[in-house]
Design an enzyme around this catalytic site. Sequence first.
Site, PDB file in Angstrom:
ATOM      1  N   GLY A 104       6.617  -2.602   6.464  1.00 44.55           N
ATOM      2  CA  GLY A 104       7.640  -3.105   6.525  1.00 44.55           C
ATOM      3  C   GLY A 104       8.679  -2.121   7.346  1.00 44.55           C
ATOM      4  N   GLU A 163       1.012  -1.171   0.041  1.00 43.20           N
ATOM      5  CA  GLU A 163       0.036   0.190   0.011  1.00 43.20           C
ATOM      6  C   GLU A 163       0.874   1.302   0.031  1.00 43.20           C
ATOM      7  OE1 GLU A 163      -2.836  -0.212   3.084  1.00 43.20           O
ATOM      8  OE2 GLU A 163      -2.698  -2.213   3.314  1.00 43.20           O
ATOM      9  N   CYS A 168       0.004  -3.441  15.230  1.00 47.84           N
ATOM     10  CA  CYS A 168       0.165  -3.124  13.900  1.00 47.84           C
ATOM     11  C   CYS A 168      -0.301  -4.041  13.114  1.00 47.84           C
ATOM     12  CB  CYS A 168       1.916  -3.062  13.876  1.00 47.84           C
ATOM     13  SG  CYS A 168       2.015  -2.347  12.001  1.00 47.84           S
ATOM     14  N   SER A 194      10.200   4.284  16.445  1.00 40.48           N
ATOM     15  CA  SER A 194       8.938   4.031  17.239  1.00 40.48           C
ATOM     16  C   SER A 194       9.120   3.378  18.603  1.00 40.48           C
ATOM     17  CB  SER A 194       8.334   3.057  16.385  1.00 40.48           C
ATOM     18  OG  SER A 194       7.885   3.359  15.054  1.00 40.48           O
ATOM     19  N   CYS A 196       5.189  -5.762  15.960  1.00 37.78           N
ATOM     20  CA  CYS A 196       4.707  -4.923  17.142  1.00 37.78           C
ATOM     21  C   CYS A 196       3.226  -5.363  17.027  1.00 37.78           C
ATOM     22  CB  CYS A 196       4.611  -3.620  16.465  1.00 37.78           C
ATOM     23  SG  CYS A 196       6.516  -2.922  16.221  1.00 37.78           S
ATOM     24  N   CYS A 229       6.014  -7.325   7.433  1.00 41.24           N
ATOM     25  CA  CYS A 229       6.956  -6.781   8.459  1.00 41.24           C
ATOM     26  C   CYS A 229       7.223  -8.248   9.239  1.00 41.24           C
ATOM     27  CB  CYS A 229       6.668  -5.954   8.884  1.00 41.24           C
ATOM     28  SG  CYS A 229       7.901  -5.144  10.075  1.00 41.24           S
ATOM     29  N   CYS A 289       3.311   8.513   1.725  1.00 38.67           N
ATOM     30  CA  CYS A 289       3.921   7.382   2.542  1.00 38.67           C
ATOM     31  C   CYS A 289       3.840   6.176   1.704  1.00 38.67           C
ATOM     32  CB  CYS A 289       2.468   7.143   3.760  1.00 38.67           C
ATOM     33  SG  CYS A 289       2.903   5.906   4.812  1.00 38.67           S
ATOM     34  N   CYS A 304      -1.447   2.100   7.123  1.00 39.46           N
ATOM     35  CA  CYS A 304      -1.131   1.193   6.467  1.00 39.46           C
ATOM     36  C   CYS A 304      -1.161  -0.347   6.979  1.00 39.46           C
ATOM     37  CB  CYS A 304       0.247   1.666   6.040  1.00 39.46           C
ATOM     38  SG  CYS A 304       0.527   2.323   4.523  1.00 39.46           S
TER      39      CYS A 304
HETATM   40  N1  SAH Z   1       8.635  -0.296  10.624  1.00 32.67           N
HETATM   41  C1  SAH Z   1       8.579   1.118  10.724  1.00 32.67           C
HETATM   42  C2  SAH Z   1       7.373   1.799   9.909  1.00 32.67           C
HETATM   43  C3  SAH Z   1       5.999   1.522  10.758  1.00 32.67           C
HETATM   44  S1  SAH Z   1       4.500   2.198  10.268  1.00 32.67           S
HETATM   45  C4  SAH Z   1       8.436   1.467  12.172  1.00 32.67           C
HETATM   46  O1  SAH Z   1       8.519   0.520  13.151  1.00 32.67           O
HETATM   47  O2  SAH Z   1       8.478   2.828  12.712  1.00 32.67           O
HETATM   48  C5  SAH Z   1       4.880   3.973  10.765  1.00 32.67           C
HETATM   49  C6  SAH Z   1       4.360   4.001  12.472  1.00 32.67           C
HETATM   50  O3  SAH Z   1       2.965   3.683  12.671  1.00 32.67           O
HETATM   51  C7  SAH Z   1       5.092   3.169  13.373  1.00 32.67           C
HETATM   52  O4  SAH Z   1       5.442   3.959  14.397  1.00 32.67           O
HETATM   53  C8  SAH Z   1       4.241   2.439  13.909  1.00 32.67           C
HETATM   54  O5  SAH Z   1       4.706   1.795  15.152  1.00 32.67           O
HETATM   55  C9  SAH Z   1       2.838   2.899  14.042  1.00 32.67           C
HETATM   56  N2  SAH Z   1       1.691   2.004  13.939  1.00 32.67           N
HETATM   57  C10 SAH Z   1       1.543   0.816  13.587  1.00 32.67           C
HETATM   58  N3  SAH Z   1       0.289   0.308  13.762  1.00 32.67           N
HETATM   59  C11 SAH Z   1      -0.510   1.361  14.145  1.00 32.67           C
HETATM   60  C12 SAH Z   1      -1.666   1.497  14.546  1.00 32.67           C
HETATM   61  N4  SAH Z   1      -2.537   0.408  14.471  1.00 32.67           N
HETATM   62  N5  SAH Z   1      -2.191   2.521  15.079  1.00 32.67           N
HETATM   63  C13 SAH Z   1      -1.329   3.582  14.835  1.00 32.67           C
HETATM   64  N6  SAH Z   1       0.075   3.540  14.907  1.00 32.67           N
HETATM   65  C14 SAH Z   1       0.780   2.272  14.256  1.00 32.67           C
END
Ligand code: SAH
Length: 346
Positions: free
Chosen positions: A159, A90, A117, A214, A114, A110, A103, A333
């Site tokens: 990712g 996406e 996520c 993060s 987390c 990934c 974005c 995303c």
């Molecule tokens: N792998 C990278 C990019 C992740 S996406 C990273 O870990 O930073 C970008 C941000 O969105 C990250 O801070 C991630 O932790 C957060 N994120 C992931 N899922 C989420 C959700 N359901 N709600 C809010 N933020 C989220």
Amino acid sequence: MPRFGDLTRDDLIEWCKSQGAPAFRADQIRGWIFGKRVNDFDVMTDLPAKLRAQLTANFALFTSTIVSHQKSTDGTEKLLLEMFDGHFVECVLMREDDRRTICISTQVGCAMGCVFCASGLLGVKRNLTGGEILEQVLRLDRLLPWAERITNIVVMGIGEPLANLKNLTAALDHLNQNGGMGIGARRITISTVGLPDKIRELAKIGRQYNLAVSLHAPNDELRTQLVPVNNKIGIEALLQSTDDYFQETGRRVTYEYVLLGNLNDAPEHAHQLVQLLKHRAAHVNVIPMNHVETLPFVEPNERRKREFIAILEAGGIPATIRKRKGADIDAACGQLRLKQEQQLVK
Ligand code: SAH
């Protein structure tokens, strides 16, 4: 057929020479694609017909297809792209005042896991190539009217960008080189789960990317619960690497913190965060939890959010709340891809 975007600018110069064409042709070709938004080598009218034919015979410009294009009432647009091998990623275009921020994703899935996520729920399938990362930029750029250009890029899609650093930087380098899109590193933010060795590697390549980490929790016990890779790293080692990033690049680091109701949103957590960051050039970006079906996490109420931010500010830590964009189109995303992949396995 080789993907055009998998070549670096230097590769393209070499290829031009190998075809008996002068080096300057490379930037001419790049200018058509990045500047003039052309999707077909054959319309590059200032190139010799022979070179155009050689390009068409040798390279595919796009190897993904758009399988879904969603538009939000707030102007956000989201593409679901199907890669040549049937995987999905996406990417999103967001509009705000004069800003056109995109974005982009760096991997299919990934591996970081987390717990809140959507992107990691099915694990990681593979890295995207540089060309596949670049294709997202080109696809989104072509959604804009002629007079509008992408102003900012956030690498916050599906990712872990630093797990695919080589391909990511190859793609991003294209954007600011001659014949590119004039998007410099200072307008690009790379968001990472926080891999110290890779953060140092990124610092050493000598670009001025903004780094967003993060963090999501102010102590190891909680962070390991939410961001399992923390178990092998630890907050102290992570912050040492971000200190190095700041030393090397002079760029203030952003710490992302997704507020999860009754988990990491207590006043005590905000106080701990102040202690961690108060002597650092830091900025906290508080992210509202985007609801993911099948996951139990909830967003805290307004009062709780405001209290959290107030404690950070009172402690001298600049904090902003990330605006939610495209809420009506699953623009956060990972969600659209997840639905698509789940439909396929059903
Ligand atoms: N792998 C990278 C990019 C992740 S996406 C990273 O870990 O930073 C970008 C941000 O969105 C990250 O801070 C991630 O932790 C957060 N994120 C992931 N899922 C989420 C959700 N359901 N709600 C809010 N933020 C989220």
